[in-house]
Design an enzyme around this catalytic site. Structure first.
Site, PDB file in Angstrom:
ATOM      1  N   LYS A  48       0.642  -1.185   0.096  1.00 61.07           N
ATOM      2  CA  LYS A  48      -0.279   0.693  -0.133  1.00 61.07           C
ATOM      3  C   LYS A  48       0.805   1.064  -0.089  1.00 61.07           C
ATOM      4  O   LYS A  48       0.440   1.997  -0.698  1.00 61.07           O
ATOM      5  CB  LYS A  48      -1.046  -0.341   0.941  1.00 61.07           C
ATOM      6  CG  LYS A  48      -1.612  -1.043   1.424  1.00 61.07           C
ATOM      7  CD  LYS A  48      -2.372  -0.955   2.753  1.00 61.07           C
ATOM      8  CE  LYS A  48      -2.888  -2.201   3.480  1.00 61.07           C
ATOM      9  NZ  LYS A  48      -2.708  -2.607   4.626  1.00 61.07           N
ATOM     10  N   GLU A 104       7.288   2.429  -5.959  1.00 63.85           N
ATOM     11  CA  GLU A 104       7.290   1.749  -4.917  1.00 63.85           C
ATOM     12  C   GLU A 104       7.589   2.940  -3.845  1.00 63.85           C
ATOM     13  O   GLU A 104       8.121   3.954  -4.594  1.00 63.85           O
ATOM     14  CB  GLU A 104       8.712   0.388  -5.044  1.00 63.85           C
ATOM     15  CG  GLU A 104       8.394  -0.736  -4.719  1.00 63.85           C
ATOM     16  CD  GLU A 104       7.472  -1.205  -3.385  1.00 63.85           C
ATOM     17  OE1 GLU A 104       7.294   0.042  -2.486  1.00 63.85           O
ATOM     18  OE2 GLU A 104       7.616  -2.040  -3.198  1.00 63.85           O
ATOM     19  N   ASP A 105       7.547   2.830  -3.200  1.00 69.69           N
ATOM     20  CA  ASP A 105       7.527   3.659  -1.883  1.00 69.69           C
ATOM     21  C   ASP A 105       8.999   3.774  -1.584  1.00 69.69           C
ATOM     22  O   ASP A 105      10.107   5.099  -1.342  1.00 69.69           O
ATOM     23  CB  ASP A 105       6.930   4.103  -0.508  1.00 69.69           C
ATOM     24  CG  ASP A 105       6.770   2.848  -0.463  1.00 69.69           C
ATOM     25  OD1 ASP A 105       6.932   2.108  -0.824  1.00 69.69           O
ATOM     26  OD2 ASP A 105       5.434   2.573   0.739  1.00 69.69           O
ATOM     27  N   ASP A 108      14.357  -1.366   0.384  1.00 72.14           N
ATOM     28  CA  ASP A 108      14.733  -1.572   1.547  1.00 72.14           C
ATOM     29  C   ASP A 108      16.348  -2.106   1.392  1.00 72.14           C
ATOM     30  O   ASP A 108      17.605  -2.074   0.901  1.00 72.14           O
ATOM     31  CB  ASP A 108      13.633  -1.953   2.652  1.00 72.14           C
ATOM     32  CG  ASP A 108      14.640  -1.350   3.942  1.00 72.14           C
ATOM     33  OD1 ASP A 108      14.629  -0.879   5.072  1.00 72.14           O
ATOM     34  OD2 ASP A 108      14.971  -2.665   4.452  1.00 72.14           O
ATOM     35  N   LYS A 136      17.171   3.564   0.930  1.00 74.23           N
ATOM     36  CA  LYS A 136      17.854   3.190   1.526  1.00 74.23           C
ATOM     37  C   LYS A 136      18.269   2.491   1.937  1.00 74.23           C
ATOM     38  O   LYS A 136      19.046   1.204   2.167  1.00 74.23           O
ATOM     39  CB  LYS A 136      16.636   2.707   2.670  1.00 74.23           C
ATOM     40  CG  LYS A 136      16.625   3.158   4.591  1.00 74.23           C
ATOM     41  CD  LYS A 136      16.296   2.815   4.622  1.00 74.23           C
ATOM     42  CE  LYS A 136      15.005   3.367   5.459  1.00 74.23           C
ATOM     43  NZ  LYS A 136      14.330   2.130   6.938  1.00 74.23           N
ATOM     44  N   PHE A 158      13.413   5.403  10.343  1.00 80.32           N
ATOM     45  CA  PHE A 158      12.235   4.535  10.062  1.00 80.32           C
ATOM     46  C   PHE A 158      11.450   5.865   9.843  1.00 80.32           C
ATOM     47  O   PHE A 158      10.627   6.602  10.734  1.00 80.32           O
ATOM     48  CB  PHE A 158      11.719   4.132  11.374  1.00 80.32           C
ATOM     49  CG  PHE A 158      11.019   3.695  12.186  1.00 80.32           C
ATOM     50  CD1 PHE A 158       9.678   3.372  10.453  1.00 80.32           C
ATOM     51  CD2 PHE A 158      10.586   2.151  12.721  1.00 80.32           C
ATOM     52  CE1 PHE A 158       8.011   2.792  10.685  1.00 80.32           C
ATOM     53  CE2 PHE A 158       9.350   1.479  12.535  1.00 80.32           C
ATOM     54  CZ  PHE A 158       8.499   1.804  11.716  1.00 80.32           C
ATOM     55  N   ASP A 165       3.937   3.984   6.402  1.00 78.11           N
ATOM     56  CA  ASP A 165       3.413   3.680   7.796  1.00 78.11           C
ATOM     57  C   ASP A 165       4.212   3.189   8.919  1.00 78.11           C
ATOM     58  O   ASP A 165       5.428   2.583   8.647  1.00 78.11           O
ATOM     59  CB  ASP A 165       2.231   2.681   7.513  1.00 78.11           C
ATOM     60  CG  ASP A 165       2.707   1.172   7.518  1.00 78.11           C
ATOM     61  OD1 ASP A 165       3.487   1.151   6.871  1.00 78.11           O
ATOM     62  OD2 ASP A 165       2.684   0.553   8.495  1.00 78.11           O
TER      63      ASP A 165
HETATM   64  C1  PRP Z   1       8.151  -1.508   2.187  1.00 78.61           C
HETATM   65  C2  PRP Z   1       7.828  -0.968   0.977  1.00 78.61           C
HETATM   66  C3  PRP Z   1       8.235  -2.329  -0.136  1.00 78.61           C
HETATM   67  C4  PRP Z   1       8.850  -3.026   1.129  1.00 78.61           C
HETATM   68  C5  PRP Z   1      10.471  -3.055   0.866  1.00 78.61           C
HETATM   69  O1  PRP Z   1       7.071  -2.616   2.617  1.00 78.61           O
HETATM   70  O2  PRP Z   1       6.603  -0.637   0.007  1.00 78.61           O
HETATM   71  O3  PRP Z   1       7.079  -2.989  -1.150  1.00 78.61           O
HETATM   72  O4  PRP Z   1       9.078  -2.629   1.818  1.00 78.61           O
HETATM   73  O5  PRP Z   1      11.507  -3.432   1.410  1.00 78.61           O
HETATM   74  P1  PRP Z   1      12.894  -4.178   0.723  1.00 78.61           P
HETATM   75  O6  PRP Z   1      13.302  -3.745   0.184  1.00 78.61           O
HETATM   76  O7  PRP Z   1      13.265  -5.144   2.541  1.00 78.61           O
HETATM   77  O8  PRP Z   1      11.764  -5.633  -0.264  1.00 78.61           O
HETATM   78  P2  PRP Z   1       6.007  -3.012   3.147  1.00 78.61           P
HETATM   79  O9  PRP Z   1       6.073  -4.256   3.828  1.00 78.61           O
HETATM   80  O10 PRP Z   1       6.448  -2.189   4.583  1.00 78.61           O
HETATM   81  O11 PRP Z   1       4.362  -2.977   3.013  1.00 78.61           O
HETATM   82  P3  PRP Z   1       2.758  -1.150   2.631  1.00 78.61           P
HETATM   83  O12 PRP Z   1       3.873  -1.060   1.213  1.00 78.61           O
HETATM   84  O13 PRP Z   1       1.549  -2.086   2.309  1.00 78.61           O
HETATM   85  O14 PRP Z   1       3.184  -0.503   4.042  1.00 78.61           O
END
Ligand code: PRP
Length: 186
Positions: A48, A104-105, A108, A136, A158, A165
């Site tokens: 989301k 993507e937001d 990580d 990041k 964070f 969120d």
């Molecule tokens: C976050 C973000 C990516 C993922 C990145 O999603 O939106 O999908 O984590 O992390 P990575 O590079 O370590 O794979 P999250 O699980 O927080 O779900 P959300 O988007 O619904 O908040």
């Protein structure tokens, strides 16, 4: 007190303001418009966290784009160790032969995007690029992931707001902020 003012009290600081975001998103929209001239890319929003960025970005792209949505499993120990991401909601449309932009937001570890990228290539996408609001890089474990478009490189903090969120809250903050440790260490 207004609701958002209360949410802002939970921040250690604002990291990126809504004005800075708006400027970068506009620039990115122009870049994508130029890079995909004559094409009709499919923008895929990874739910989301990306919804806010996605809705702003698509309106800055001056091309006949289409939109689709995908939800994937969130952070979990299984995801971290195996590198496999569970698809909770798949795309509605076939991407065979399409030029895809994954929106993507935040990147990580890179596990999510690396997995999605190979999955969509396997389905026959003509091309796949990644557009991320935040990168990041200090947290990256997938070394060969190419993130084609990035709005902001951020430190390992964070962050919440503008779609991101903590416990499903703060997504509606217009700015991106660093959450105070007292909130997530509760
Ligand atoms: C976050 C973000 C990516 C993922 C990145 O999603 O939106 O999908 O984590 O992390 P990575 O590079 O370590 O794979 P999250 O699980 O927080 O779900 P959300 O988007 O619904 O908040």
């Amino acid at each position: 007190m207004e609701q958002n003012a209360r949410l802002y009290q939970d921040l250690e600081k604002v990291l990126v303001t809504k004005e800075e975001i708006s400027l970068k998103v506009k620039e990115l929209g122009q870049k994508i418009t130029a890079d995909y001239a004559g094409k009709e890319p499919v923008l895929i929003c990874i739910l989301k966290g990306a919804v806010v960025f996605f809705s702003d970005l698509m309106r800055e792209i001056d091309l006949p784009v289409t939109a689709d949505f995908m939800a994937i499993s969130s952070y979990g120990s299984a995801t971290k160790t195996s590198g496999v991401v569970r698809v909770l909601k798949d795309l509605d449309h076939d991407i065979l032969g399409k030029d895809v932009i994954l929106v993507e937001d935040i990147v990580d570890t890179g596990i999510t995007l690396s997995y999605l990228r190979s999955m969509l290539l396997h389905r026959g996408a003509a091309s796949i690029r990644i557009a991320a609001l935040l990168d990041k890089a200090a947290r990256r474990t997938v070394k060969d992931l190419q993130v084609d478009y990035v709005c902001f490189d951020i430190p390992d903090a964070f962050v919440v707001g503008y779609g991101l969120d903590f416990d499903q809250r703060y997504r509606n903050l217009p700015d991106i902020g660093v959450l105070a440790p007292r909130i997530y260490e509760k």
